[in-house]
Design a protein around this motif. Structure first.
Motif, mmCIF file in Angstrom:
data_model
loop_
_atom_site.group_PDB
_atom_site.id
_atom_site.type_symbol
_atom_site.label_atom_id
_atom_site.label_comp_id
_atom_site.label_asym_id
_atom_site.label_seq_id
_atom_site.Cartn_x
_atom_site.Cartn_y
_atom_site.Cartn_z
ATOM 1 N N ALA A 231 0.853 -1.228 -0.005
ATOM 2 C CA ALA A 231 -0.148 0.141 0.009
ATOM 3 C C ALA A 231 0.903 1.182 0.028
ATOM 4 O O ALA A 231 2.115 1.141 0.221
ATOM 5 C CB ALA A 231 -0.923 0.024 1.142
ATOM 6 N N GLU A 232 0.386 2.111 -0.180
ATOM 7 C CA GLU A 232 1.070 3.598 -0.396
ATOM 8 C C GLU A 232 1.980 3.851 1.089
ATOM 9 O O GLU A 232 1.455 3.356 2.256
ATOM 10 C CB GLU A 232 0.393 4.745 -0.553
ATOM 11 C CG GLU A 232 -0.154 4.770 -2.018
ATOM 12 C CD GLU A 232 -1.357 4.240 -2.439
ATOM 13 O OE1 GLU A 232 -2.134 3.887 -1.669
ATOM 14 O OE2 GLU A 232 -1.685 4.072 -3.479
ATOM 15 N N GLU A 233 2.867 4.425 1.065
ATOM 16 C CA GLU A 233 3.515 4.961 2.123
ATOM 17 C C GLU A 233 4.017 3.549 2.855
ATOM 18 O O GLU A 233 4.513 3.769 4.251
ATOM 19 C CB GLU A 233 2.790 5.772 3.297
ATOM 20 C CG GLU A 233 2.141 6.942 2.715
ATOM 21 C CD GLU A 233 1.199 7.693 3.609
ATOM 22 O OE1 GLU A 233 0.969 7.258 4.853
ATOM 23 O OE2 GLU A 233 0.499 8.658 3.268
ATOM 24 N N ARG A 234 4.501 2.793 1.966
ATOM 25 C CA ARG A 234 5.131 1.508 2.485
ATOM 26 C C ARG A 234 4.534 0.781 3.650
ATOM 27 O O ARG A 234 5.063 0.031 4.409
ATOM 28 C CB ARG A 234 6.615 1.737 2.901
ATOM 29 C CG ARG A 234 7.445 2.410 1.827
ATOM 30 C CD ARG A 234 8.942 2.622 2.068
ATOM 31 N NE ARG A 234 9.520 2.844 1.059
ATOM 32 C CZ ARG A 234 10.589 2.349 0.361
ATOM 33 N NH1 ARG A 234 11.116 1.332 0.895
ATOM 34 N NH2 ARG A 234 10.952 3.068 -0.404
ATOM 35 N N CYS B 215 -3.321 -3.828 -3.343
ATOM 36 C CA CYS B 215 -4.026 -3.037 -4.651
ATOM 37 C C CYS B 215 -4.746 -4.166 -5.590
ATOM 38 O O CYS B 215 -4.193 -5.100 -5.938
ATOM 39 C CB CYS B 215 -3.180 -2.282 -5.211
ATOM 40 S SG CYS B 215 -2.354 -0.890 -4.323
ATOM 41 N N SER C 124 -8.721 2.950 -0.528
ATOM 42 C CA SER C 124 -8.988 3.910 -1.424
ATOM 43 C C SER C 124 -8.563 3.862 -2.741
ATOM 44 O O SER C 124 -8.374 2.761 -3.204
ATOM 45 C CB SER C 124 -7.792 5.082 -0.561
ATOM 46 O OG SER C 124 -6.467 4.196 -0.605
ATOM 47 N N THR D 95 -6.300 3.678 -5.701
ATOM 48 C CA THR D 95 -4.937 3.822 -6.010
ATOM 49 C C THR D 95 -4.376 4.691 -6.746
ATOM 50 O O THR D 95 -4.919 5.093 -7.629
ATOM 51 C CB THR D 95 -4.382 2.322 -6.583
ATOM 52 O OG1 THR D 95 -5.107 1.390 -5.846
ATOM 53 C CG2 THR D 95 -3.111 2.132 -6.817
ATOM 54 N N HIS D 96 -3.072 5.309 -6.228
ATOM 55 C CA HIS D 96 -2.712 6.646 -6.655
ATOM 56 C C HIS D 96 -2.417 6.336 -8.293
ATOM 57 O O HIS D 96 -1.854 5.032 -8.662
ATOM 58 C CB HIS D 96 -1.437 6.994 -6.021
ATOM 59 C CG HIS D 96 -1.640 7.608 -4.821
ATOM 60 N ND1 HIS D 96 -2.039 7.010 -3.422
ATOM 61 C CD2 HIS D 96 -1.732 9.110 -4.560
ATOM 62 C CE1 HIS D 96 -2.094 8.039 -2.753
ATOM 63 N NE2 HIS D 96 -1.957 9.424 -3.213
ATOM 64 N N TYR D 97 -2.403 7.317 -9.029
ATOM 65 C CA TYR D 97 -2.185 7.016 -10.455
ATOM 66 C C TYR D 97 -3.185 6.204 -11.323
ATOM 67 O O TYR D 97 -3.470 6.604 -12.548
ATOM 68 C CB TYR D 97 -0.478 6.491 -10.822
ATOM 69 C CG TYR D 97 0.231 7.583 -10.108
ATOM 70 C CD1 TYR D 97 0.578 8.761 -10.397
ATOM 71 C CD2 TYR D 97 1.012 6.728 -9.086
ATOM 72 C CE1 TYR D 97 1.294 9.346 -9.338
ATOM 73 C CE2 TYR D 97 1.924 7.540 -8.218
ATOM 74 C CZ TYR D 97 2.037 8.833 -8.446
ATOM 75 O OH TYR D 97 3.198 9.750 -7.834
ATOM 76 N N THR E 18 -6.922 0.197 -3.398
ATOM 77 C CA THR E 18 -5.986 -0.044 -2.211
ATOM 78 C C THR E 18 -6.737 -0.438 -1.056
ATOM 79 O O THR E 18 -7.383 0.230 -0.570
ATOM 80 C CB THR E 18 -4.966 1.118 -1.947
ATOM 81 O OG1 THR E 18 -4.130 1.562 -3.309
ATOM 82 C CG2 THR E 18 -3.893 0.779 -1.194
#
Length: 122
Positions: free
Chosen positions: A49-52, A57, A75, A77-79, A87
């Motif tokens: 996930a984001e931020e390690r 995802c 959430s 997923t970025h991009y 995610t």
């Protein structure tokens, strides 16, 4: 450019890996420093996930995503969130039956007809 592999929680990765690799014609590759699981050439699940943080995802439909993101564990997923990628952060007690269901839905979204036939015949 090679990205180093980052694994926030090895047990979580092992569980995601075991579930994903049980599906027909799935391969695991490392892209952008994370394990990606692909049905043939199409990605359906990414560990991390984001931020390690520990999480995954999933390549879902935008409709399914819109329902899930009402839950704070999920959430976009970025991009790639606009394409349905969602995610899930693994925190506290992970609801593995839900993770397995999301993996199944993501796999079925991208798998070829022959892969789905193999899955359904098994």
């Amino acid at each position: 450019m090679t990205h180093p592999l980052h694994v926030a929680n090895q047990r979580h990765l092992d569980r995601v890996r075991k579930t994903c690799l049980a599906y027909p014609e799935v391969v695991e590759v490392v892209q952008f420093g994370a394990p990606w699981f692909k049905a043939g050439k199409k990605a359906f699940c990414i560990y991390g996930a984001e931020e390690r943080r520990s999480g995954a995802c999933f390549n879902l439909t935008p409709e399914h995503q819109s329902v899930l993101i009402e839950d704070e564990r999920f959430s976009k997923t970025h991009y790639v969130g606009q394409h349905g990628w969602t995610t899930m952060v693994f925190s506290g007690r992970v609801e593995w039956s839900l993770v397995e269901e999301l993996i199944d839905q993501a796999y079925r979204k991208v798998a070829l007809k022959r892969m789905l036939k193999q899955l359904d015949d098994a």
